[in-house]
Scaffold this active site. Sequence first.
Site, PDB file in Angstrom:
ATOM      1  N   ARG A  61     -43.509  17.030  55.232  1.00 62.79           N
ATOM      2  CA  ARG A  61     -43.522  17.120  53.863  1.00 62.79           C
ATOM      3  C   ARG A  61     -42.134  17.018  53.209  1.00 62.79           C
ATOM      4  O   ARG A  61     -41.287  17.557  53.533  1.00 62.79           O
ATOM      5  CB  ARG A  61     -44.103  18.522  52.923  1.00 62.79           C
ATOM      6  CG  ARG A  61     -44.011  18.514  51.628  1.00 62.79           C
ATOM      7  CD  ARG A  61     -44.656  19.953  51.304  1.00 62.79           C
ATOM      8  NE  ARG A  61     -44.991  20.148  50.018  1.00 62.79           N
ATOM      9  CZ  ARG A  61     -44.486  20.905  49.176  1.00 62.79           C
ATOM     10  NH1 ARG A  61     -43.147  21.893  49.640  1.00 62.79           N
ATOM     11  NH2 ARG A  61     -44.492  21.351  47.974  1.00 62.79           N
TER      12      ARG A  61
ATOM     13  N   GLU B 247     -45.572  22.736  42.153  1.00 57.16           N
ATOM     14  CA  GLU B 247     -46.014  24.014  41.226  1.00 57.16           C
ATOM     15  C   GLU B 247     -46.318  24.168  39.914  1.00 57.16           C
ATOM     16  O   GLU B 247     -45.267  24.823  39.293  1.00 57.16           O
ATOM     17  CB  GLU B 247     -45.232  25.170  41.941  1.00 57.16           C
ATOM     18  CG  GLU B 247     -44.977  25.436  43.464  1.00 57.16           C
ATOM     19  CD  GLU B 247     -44.199  26.442  43.830  1.00 57.16           C
ATOM     20  OE1 GLU B 247     -44.529  27.251  44.880  1.00 57.16           O
ATOM     21  OE2 GLU B 247     -43.372  27.014  43.114  1.00 57.16           O
TER      22      GLU B 247
ATOM     23  N   GLU C  94     -47.405  24.863  50.933  1.00 57.89           N
ATOM     24  CA  GLU C  94     -46.274  25.789  51.060  1.00 57.89           C
ATOM     25  C   GLU C  94     -46.711  27.123  51.699  1.00 57.89           C
ATOM     26  O   GLU C  94     -47.725  27.857  51.088  1.00 57.89           O
ATOM     27  CB  GLU C  94     -45.495  26.107  49.798  1.00 57.89           C
ATOM     28  CG  GLU C  94     -44.611  24.724  49.396  1.00 57.89           C
ATOM     29  CD  GLU C  94     -43.677  25.424  48.098  1.00 57.89           C
ATOM     30  OE1 GLU C  94     -43.347  26.506  48.040  1.00 57.89           O
ATOM     31  OE2 GLU C  94     -43.422  24.145  47.350  1.00 57.89           O
TER      32      GLU C  94
END
Length: 368
Positions: free
Chosen positions: A72, A163, A265
């Site tokens: 990522r 996020e 994550e």
Amino acid sequence: MRRILTALLLLGALVVAQPAHAAKGPGRPAIRGADVSSLAKSEALGGVYRDAGGRAGDALRILARGGLNSIRLKVWVNPADGYNTKTQVLAVARRAKALGMSLLVDFHYSDGWADPGKQVKPAAWQSLSFEQLKQAVYAHTYDVLDALRRQGTTADLVQVGNEINGGLLWPDGSNSTWPNTAALLNAGYDAVKAVSGSTKVVLHLADGGDNGLYRWWFDNANAHGIRYDVIGLSYYAYWHGTLDAFRANINDVATRYAKPVLVVETAYPFTTADADGWPNIITAAEPYPGYRATPQGQSAMLAKVAEIVRNVPNGRGLGLYTWEATWTGVRGNGWDPADPSSGNGWENQALFDYAGRALPALTVLGRG
């Protein structure tokens, strides 16, 4: 660290991390990944990575040999230090794809960190009208992804925002005005699909144990026509609720929205010690009950998160990425891209120890 100690740590980690019944469950996750966004800068500043036996080598090759199959990489628009841009994404993606690894590209749509507490528009976009802002999102997304496609390293997954609990590109894209949030996210979606129809678009929230947040957010996303393929979650056990809460949430959203789910994550510390003189973010000896800040504890936590993802109903658990696996304590590679003297508060959660050696958790994560 001596080779025999490394072997004993690995053996201990496998014993702790693998319950006796694990082999009877579903197979290992399709994605066993690591965020390596800091790698290019670390290497430029002299960072060295070693396998478990102490042999120096290419960090990505060490990850791949440990069983990881995806990376990522985040993208900033115009960061102060010039890192985490298209230039580094192209270079690292080329290396990863040559090793057979897949690629998740994480657009922050900012010049720096974007998270639930801040979604700051890039300086160059500050004065744009809303229509121009949509065009900027499309153009930036298309530019990076088309460059990847043209060099033969098409992104497999793309995060449109990072996020985005409260939306993106504040105040314009705040989800206090959902139609605006939808318009910006769909501009990113359209750019992704214009480059590659097979690339999957991920919408990513933090707080992976908060089912109320996820139901509220994705109910609104569906009501406002936001297009996406995968639900992405951050889950850090010391911040985001119990493992049981995480399990309940990821299972619920996979079923409720009939979408694959992906932990983009997660991480856990392997020590309480500090490597660079900059205070660590997580300092407790046992940040989550039953999981100490040791190599064995780190391995066990990542194995547990992988187990939960592996057992999502109907096979909708795609996998997980451990965050900033290569962010070791290299001087100059700190939190603030505008301040070379800033340190790294995350090096005790990397997959490489303070001698640069691969930790047992790398192999545990690779085994899924």
